[in-house]
Design a protein around this motif. Structure first.
Motif, PDB file in Angstrom:
ATOM      1  N   ARG A  70      31.334  13.771 -19.168  1.00  0.00           N
ATOM      2  CA  ARG A  70      32.282  13.884 -17.880  1.00  0.00           C
ATOM      3  C   ARG A  70      32.985  13.924 -17.932  1.00  0.00           C
ATOM      4  O   ARG A  70      34.528  14.340 -16.717  1.00  0.00           O
ATOM      5  CB  ARG A  70      32.345  11.711 -18.578  1.00  0.00           C
ATOM      6  N   ILE A  71      34.385  14.718 -19.064  1.00  0.00           N
ATOM      7  CA  ILE A  71      35.688  15.110 -18.970  1.00  0.00           C
ATOM      8  C   ILE A  71      35.654  16.725 -18.270  1.00  0.00           C
ATOM      9  O   ILE A  71      35.543  17.034 -17.862  1.00  0.00           O
ATOM     10  CB  ILE A  71      35.808  15.549 -20.441  1.00  0.00           C
ATOM     11  N   VAL A  72      34.433  17.456 -18.822  1.00  0.00           N
ATOM     12  CA  VAL A  72      34.120  18.022 -18.077  1.00  0.00           C
ATOM     13  C   VAL A  72      33.565  17.969 -16.308  1.00  0.00           C
ATOM     14  O   VAL A  72      34.359  19.331 -15.590  1.00  0.00           O
ATOM     15  CB  VAL A  72      32.841  19.055 -18.723  1.00  0.00           C
ATOM     16  N   ALA A  73      32.965  17.325 -15.436  1.00  0.00           N
ATOM     17  CA  ALA A  73      33.368  17.356 -14.754  1.00  0.00           C
ATOM     18  C   ALA A  73      34.145  16.751 -13.493  1.00  0.00           C
ATOM     19  O   ALA A  73      34.598  17.161 -12.824  1.00  0.00           O
ATOM     20  CB  ALA A  73      31.973  16.025 -14.442  1.00  0.00           C
ATOM     21  N   MET A  74      34.963  16.121 -14.218  1.00  0.00           N
ATOM     22  CA  MET A  74      36.500  15.857 -14.208  1.00  0.00           C
ATOM     23  C   MET A  74      37.123  16.339 -13.472  1.00  0.00           C
ATOM     24  O   MET A  74      38.317  17.353 -13.325  1.00  0.00           O
ATOM     25  CB  MET A  74      37.472  14.370 -14.840  1.00  0.00           C
ATOM     26  N   LEU A  75      37.039  18.096 -15.199  1.00  0.00           N
ATOM     27  CA  LEU A  75      38.213  19.091 -15.049  1.00  0.00           C
ATOM     28  C   LEU A  75      37.160  19.812 -13.608  1.00  0.00           C
ATOM     29  O   LEU A  75      38.148  20.375 -13.179  1.00  0.00           O
ATOM     30  CB  LEU A  75      38.345  19.180 -16.532  1.00  0.00           C
ATOM     31  N   GLU A  76      36.400  19.948 -13.849  1.00  0.00           N
ATOM     32  CA  GLU A  76      35.720  21.362 -12.887  1.00  0.00           C
ATOM     33  C   GLU A  76      35.643  20.088 -11.162  1.00  0.00           C
ATOM     34  O   GLU A  76      36.354  21.407 -10.211  1.00  0.00           O
ATOM     35  CB  GLU A  76      34.050  21.244 -12.849  1.00  0.00           C
ATOM     36  N   ALA A  77      35.576  19.680 -11.309  1.00  0.00           N
ATOM     37  CA  ALA A  77      36.314  18.683  -9.721  1.00  0.00           C
ATOM     38  C   ALA A  77      37.830  19.271  -9.566  1.00  0.00           C
ATOM     39  O   ALA A  77      37.971  19.150  -8.289  1.00  0.00           O
ATOM     40  CB  ALA A  77      35.904  17.146  -9.974  1.00  0.00           C
ATOM     41  N   LYS A  78      38.936  19.539 -10.280  1.00  0.00           N
ATOM     42  CA  LYS A  78      39.850  19.734 -10.154  1.00  0.00           C
ATOM     43  C   LYS A  78      39.862  20.864 -10.208  1.00  0.00           C
ATOM     44  O   LYS A  78      41.649  21.191 -10.149  1.00  0.00           O
ATOM     45  CB  LYS A  78      40.839  19.027 -11.558  1.00  0.00           C
ATOM     46  N   GLY A  79      39.266  22.033 -10.271  1.00  0.00           N
ATOM     47  CA  GLY A  79      39.781  23.247 -10.565  1.00  0.00           C
ATOM     48  C   GLY A  79      40.043  23.772 -11.858  1.00  0.00           C
ATOM     49  O   GLY A  79      40.668  25.102 -11.355  1.00  0.00           O
ATOM     50  N   LEU A  80      39.613  23.453 -12.582  1.00  0.00           N
ATOM     51  CA  LEU A  80      40.567  23.429 -13.580  1.00  0.00           C
ATOM     52  C   LEU A  80      39.514  24.009 -15.030  1.00  0.00           C
ATOM     53  O   LEU A  80      39.669  25.030 -15.619  1.00  0.00           O
ATOM     54  CB  LEU A  80      41.333  22.654 -14.551  1.00  0.00           C
ATOM     55  N   VAL A  81      38.221  23.646 -15.009  1.00  0.00           N
ATOM     56  CA  VAL A  81      36.982  24.582 -15.667  1.00  0.00           C
ATOM     57  C   VAL A  81      36.047  25.499 -14.298  1.00  0.00           C
ATOM     58  O   VAL A  81      36.219  24.228 -13.420  1.00  0.00           O
ATOM     59  CB  VAL A  81      36.835  23.482 -16.287  1.00  0.00           C
ATOM     60  N   ARG A  82      35.153  25.762 -15.290  1.00  0.00           N
ATOM     61  CA  ARG A  82      33.866  26.068 -13.975  1.00  0.00           C
ATOM     62  C   ARG A  82      33.021  25.905 -14.884  1.00  0.00           C
ATOM     63  O   ARG A  82      32.862  26.726 -16.383  1.00  0.00           O
ATOM     64  CB  ARG A  82      33.919  27.629 -13.492  1.00  0.00           C
ATOM     65  N   ARG A  83      31.655  25.771 -14.713  1.00  0.00           N
ATOM     66  CA  ARG A  83      30.459  25.590 -15.473  1.00  0.00           C
ATOM     67  C   ARG A  83      29.702  26.676 -15.514  1.00  0.00           C
ATOM     68  O   ARG A  83      29.397  27.033 -14.211  1.00  0.00           O
ATOM     69  CB  ARG A  83      29.320  24.980 -15.885  1.00  0.00           C
ATOM     70  N   GLU A  84      28.808  28.141 -16.119  1.00  0.00           N
ATOM     71  CA  GLU A  84      28.404  28.798 -15.463  1.00  0.00           C
ATOM     72  C   GLU A  84      27.182  28.759 -16.089  1.00  0.00           C
ATOM     73  O   GLU A  84      26.753  28.130 -18.145  1.00  0.00           O
ATOM     74  CB  GLU A  84      29.033  30.144 -15.686  1.00  0.00           C
ATOM     75  N   PRO A  85      25.966  29.076 -15.851  1.00  0.00           N
ATOM     76  CA  PRO A  85      24.703  29.091 -16.888  1.00  0.00           C
ATOM     77  C   PRO A  85      24.952  29.624 -18.582  1.00  0.00           C
ATOM     78  O   PRO A  85      25.478  30.791 -18.623  1.00  0.00           O
ATOM     79  CB  PRO A  85      23.924  29.816 -16.795  1.00  0.00           C
ATOM     80  N   HIS A  86      23.951  29.426 -19.918  1.00  0.00           N
ATOM     81  CA  HIS A  86      24.466  29.987 -20.356  1.00  0.00           C
ATOM     82  C   HIS A  86      23.779  31.340 -19.977  1.00  0.00           C
ATOM     83  O   HIS A  86      22.335  31.437 -20.227  1.00  0.00           O
ATOM     84  CB  HIS A  86      23.401  29.182 -21.827  1.00  0.00           C
TER      85      HIS A  86
END
Length: 144
Positions: A70-86
């Protein structure tokens, strides 16, 4: 491991209180008030340790994996992290901070360091010497 003496237990109690008060005051020096302390901590961990899976972040932050998701999703929505395939495990993702997060953390660090430096100007040379010795020990405690 040695048992702490009564004096050492008193020191631990004083240290706990002092660290909590200082931490509260440092948190008030944040640049971005929209981020929770936990979100800031996750960004700081990514800055210090580099990209990580949500599971690794959960372990480092001492939270449950669903909470970190949930934290990562919130940070991603704010443009502060990105998720990439492992790169090795297609079932996982790797989380990394964005340039915007890096800039915000740098600005926050400058503001907090300036605030602490201003406080330190009121200390004696002996007190500053104690802080120089204590800083690595406090860092070690923070990462045990």
């Amino acid at each position: 491991m040695t048992e702490l003496s009564e004096d050492d237990r008193a020191t631990v109690n004083e240290l706990r209180g002092a660290v909590l008060r200082l931490s509260r005051r440092l948190r008030s020096q944040r640049v971005d008030e929209s981020l929770s302390p936990t979100e800031m901590s996750v960004l700081s961990t990514l800055a210090r340790c580099g990209s990580a899976t949500p599971g690794e972040l959960a372990r480092k932050e001492h939270v449950q994996p669903p909470s970190m998701t949930r934290i990562v999703a919130m940070l991603e929505a704010k443009g502060l992290v990105r998720r990439e395939p492992h790169p090795d495990d297609r079932r996982q993702v790797v989380v990394s901070r964005t340039d915007e997060a890096a800039a915000m953390l740098a600005e926050s660090r400058v503001k907090r360091n300036a605030w602490l430096a201003q406080l330190a100007e009121g200390l004696s040379e002996e007190e500053l010497a104690v802080l120089r010795l204590a800083a690595p020990v406090l860092d070690k405690l923070a990462h045990l």
